[in-house]
Scaffold this active site. Sequence first.
Site, PDB file in Angstrom:
ATOM      1  N   SER A 140       0.895  -1.317   0.035  1.00 53.33           N
ATOM      2  CA  SER A 140      -0.016  -0.108   0.191  1.00 53.33           C
ATOM      3  C   SER A 140       0.893   1.244  -0.037  1.00 53.33           C
ATOM      4  O   SER A 140       1.608   1.424   0.652  1.00 53.33           O
ATOM      5  CB  SER A 140      -0.846   0.141   1.131  1.00 53.33           C
ATOM      6  OG  SER A 140      -1.630   1.035   1.309  1.00 53.33           O
ATOM      7  N   SER A 141       0.391   2.330  -0.873  1.00 47.73           N
ATOM      8  CA  SER A 141       1.174   3.542  -0.849  1.00 47.73           C
ATOM      9  C   SER A 141       2.544   3.245  -1.193  1.00 47.73           C
ATOM     10  O   SER A 141       2.752   2.763  -2.370  1.00 47.73           O
ATOM     11  CB  SER A 141       0.948   4.128   0.774  1.00 47.73           C
ATOM     12  OG  SER A 141       1.621   5.640   0.545  1.00 47.73           O
ATOM     13  N   SER A 142       3.612   3.620  -0.548  1.00 48.21           N
ATOM     14  CA  SER A 142       4.872   3.244  -0.674  1.00 48.21           C
ATOM     15  C   SER A 142       5.084   1.784  -1.156  1.00 48.21           C
ATOM     16  O   SER A 142       5.760   1.510  -2.074  1.00 48.21           O
ATOM     17  CB  SER A 142       5.945   3.686   0.308  1.00 48.21           C
ATOM     18  OG  SER A 142       7.275   3.437  -0.201  1.00 48.21           O
ATOM     19  N   HIS A 282      -6.498   8.324   0.444  1.00 45.95           N
ATOM     20  CA  HIS A 282      -5.199   7.706   0.550  1.00 45.95           C
ATOM     21  C   HIS A 282      -5.267   6.969   2.115  1.00 45.95           C
ATOM     22  O   HIS A 282      -5.334   7.810   2.837  1.00 45.95           O
ATOM     23  CB  HIS A 282      -4.055   8.477   0.660  1.00 45.95           C
ATOM     24  CG  HIS A 282      -2.718   7.894   0.271  1.00 45.95           C
ATOM     25  ND1 HIS A 282      -2.480   7.374  -0.737  1.00 45.95           N
ATOM     26  CD2 HIS A 282      -1.575   8.038   1.184  1.00 45.95           C
ATOM     27  CE1 HIS A 282      -0.967   6.999  -0.625  1.00 45.95           C
ATOM     28  NE2 HIS A 282      -0.680   7.095   0.611  1.00 45.95           N
TER      29      HIS A 282
END
Length: 298
Positions: A140-142, A282
């Site tokens: 997730s995300s990074s 996010h």
Amino acid sequence: MVSSMFSTSFAAVISVLATAANAASLVAVPDFGSNPTGLEMNIYVPDTPAANPAVILALHGCLGNGPGYAQMTRYNELADQHGFITIFPSSKNDSNCWDVASASSLARDGQGDTTGLANMIAYTIQTHNADPAKIFVTGSSSGGMMTNVLSAMYPDIFSAASAYSGVAAGCLAGSPGSSPFSADPACADGQIIKSADQWVQQAKAMSPAGYDGAYPRFQTWHGTADSLVTYPNLGEQIKQWSGIHGVCFQRNNTDTPLSGYTQMTYGDGTAFVAYSAEGVGHVVPAQEDVDLKWFGLT
Ligand SMILES: *[C@@H]1O[C@H](CO)[C@@H](O)[C@H](O)[C@H]1NC(C)=O
Ligand SMILES: *[C@@H]1O[C@H](CO)[C@@H](O)[C@H](O)[C@H]1NC(C)=O
């Protein structure tokens, strides 16, 4: 006497119950091979792994860590049910973001974060007799950004991927860092716009030289209201992965798998799908059951 015997056996019963309910745990692996950027490997091997278990590499976001991401998600509970192994590594640098920017991490075996992550997989195949044909990555995300990078760089290792709230592989190439505090903001802001051909070429340049095998089956998720890693990054990943797989948009399935989510199906829907999460910011919450189905584990 009687009461002390009672409490002793009572304590034994309690400890047996506790063991049965929660025997396996996430354990640190101090030495898994070459680890040029000092990553931490944490592995979860269920009590009764499958004979040649599948492996899911699950990657946290910036400021996070592996044990925290294991707590936030249901992959380990599902590992108990289905016998696969999980790896929840921790990045220790650049606000704990994964390095998806430097030349060393964006080069295969280039002695960046990607090298350490690939070595965790090799270690797990060797040590736990894992099935090299069932190696999966999510994050997730990074971690979603690194899912894109690993899928482009090690298509010979990973069979399928599920990226949440990430960016296309190579979007941050050349940026001075990978975190919200160190990176060139253009990528996260949705200003790195390329053609499908350019994205495909960039991904394939990370693959082994002369590689003409399969690429991981890829699904990607993004919230329309994401203000940190903005929504245009979904469109750029769509160009990259539909291009890599050579599949075209077929149809939208609305309210799939959740109300307000749209599943965009490409080709016959087996190589690439994208999920647009209406009004979600996010980060898009992990949809573990959908991931397992996509990986072919359920
Ligand atoms: C840590 O991150 C910085 C960028 O913020 C980078 O310059 C440095 O090389 C990284 N160190 C390691 C060991 O990856
Ligand atoms: C499919 O859904 C996406 C996301 O909601 C939307 O942007 C796109 O316009 C839709 N395409 C069609 C053909 O309806």
